[in-house]
Write a protein that holds these residues in place. Structure first.
Motif, short mmCIF file in Angstrom:
data_model
loop_
_atom_site.label_atom_id
_atom_site.label_comp_id
_atom_site.label_asym_id
_atom_site.label_seq_id
_atom_site.Cartn_x
_atom_site.Cartn_y
_atom_site.Cartn_z
N GLU A 113 0.84 -1.19 0.00
CA GLU A 113 0.00 0.00 0.00
C GLU A 113 0.88 1.26 0.00
O GLU A 113 2.05 1.22 0.38
N ARG A 114 0.27 2.35 -0.40
CA ARG A 114 0.96 3.63 -0.34
C ARG A 114 0.99 4.11 1.11
O ARG A 114 -0.05 4.12 1.79
N ASN A 115 2.16 4.52 1.59
CA ASN A 115 2.33 4.90 2.99
C ASN A 115 2.91 6.30 3.12
O ASN A 115 3.65 6.77 2.27
N PHE A 116 2.59 6.91 4.22
CA PHE A 116 3.08 8.24 4.55
C PHE A 116 4.58 8.20 4.82
O PHE A 116 5.08 7.28 5.45
N VAL A 117 5.28 9.25 4.34
CA VAL A 117 6.72 9.38 4.61
C VAL A 117 6.99 10.62 5.46
O VAL A 117 7.59 10.53 6.53
N ALA A 118 6.55 11.78 4.99
CA ALA A 118 6.83 13.03 5.69
C ALA A 118 5.85 14.10 5.23
O ALA A 118 5.31 14.03 4.13
N ALA A 119 5.65 15.09 6.10
CA ALA A 119 4.81 16.23 5.75
C ALA A 119 5.38 17.49 6.37
O ALA A 119 6.06 17.44 7.40
N ILE A 120 5.07 18.61 5.73
CA ILE A 120 5.52 19.91 6.24
C ILE A 120 4.35 20.88 6.17
O ILE A 120 3.64 20.95 5.16
N SER A 121 4.17 21.61 7.25
CA SER A 121 3.06 22.56 7.31
C SER A 121 3.44 23.88 6.64
O SER A 121 4.59 24.10 6.25
N TRP A 122 2.48 24.77 6.54
CA TRP A 122 2.67 26.09 5.97
C TRP A 122 3.73 26.88 6.74
O TRP A 122 4.42 27.73 6.17
N SER A 123 3.88 26.56 8.05
CA SER A 123 4.81 27.31 8.90
C SER A 123 6.13 26.58 9.10
O SER A 123 6.99 27.06 9.83
#
Length: 124
Positions: free
Chosen positions: A44-54
């Motif tokens: 399955e496709r899995n989360f790696v990383a995310a970055i917010s607007w700030s």
């Protein structure tokens, strides 16, 4: 028309590094969360990383300390610096963005825009 275009994938030896880029067009994402996901063959496709607007970041456990997500809002671009790559990092990497402003999340269902993906292959 909104587009996310990934680049920077390729073949690398274990222990090596790659820098993935995702250029957005059609709208600005300076007030939105952007992230990276990956899908290995047969999985399955899995989360790696995310970055917010700030600039707040979140990572999945297996990449903490090795991957760094960053963004340049002047270029409407998000990056994923991937170091100390392992064979298990082999996957298609997808860039994604959340349409709702000021909403920070890692669940793929909350991401509205997706790129086509870039292949990362790590040889052991």
């Amino acid at each position: 028309q909104v587009q996310l275009v990934e680049s920077g994938g390729g073949l690398v030896q274990a222990g090596g590094s790659l820098r993935l880029s995702c250029a957005a067009s059609g709208r600005t994402f300076s007030s939105n969360t952007m992230g990276w996901f990956r899908q290995a063959p047969g999985k399955e496709r899995n989360f790696v990383a995310a970055i917010s607007w700030s600039g707040n970041t979140i990572y999945t456990g297996s990449v903490k300390g090795r991957f760094t997500i960053s963004r340049d809002n002047t270029k409407n671009t998000v990056y994923l610096q991937s170091n100390s790559l392992k064979a298990e990092d082999t996957a298609v990497y997808y860039c994604a963005a959340i349409s709702r402003p000021y909403y920070f999340d890692s669940k793929s269902d909350d991401y509205d825009y997706w790129g086509q993906g870039t292949q990362v292959t790590v040889s052991s």
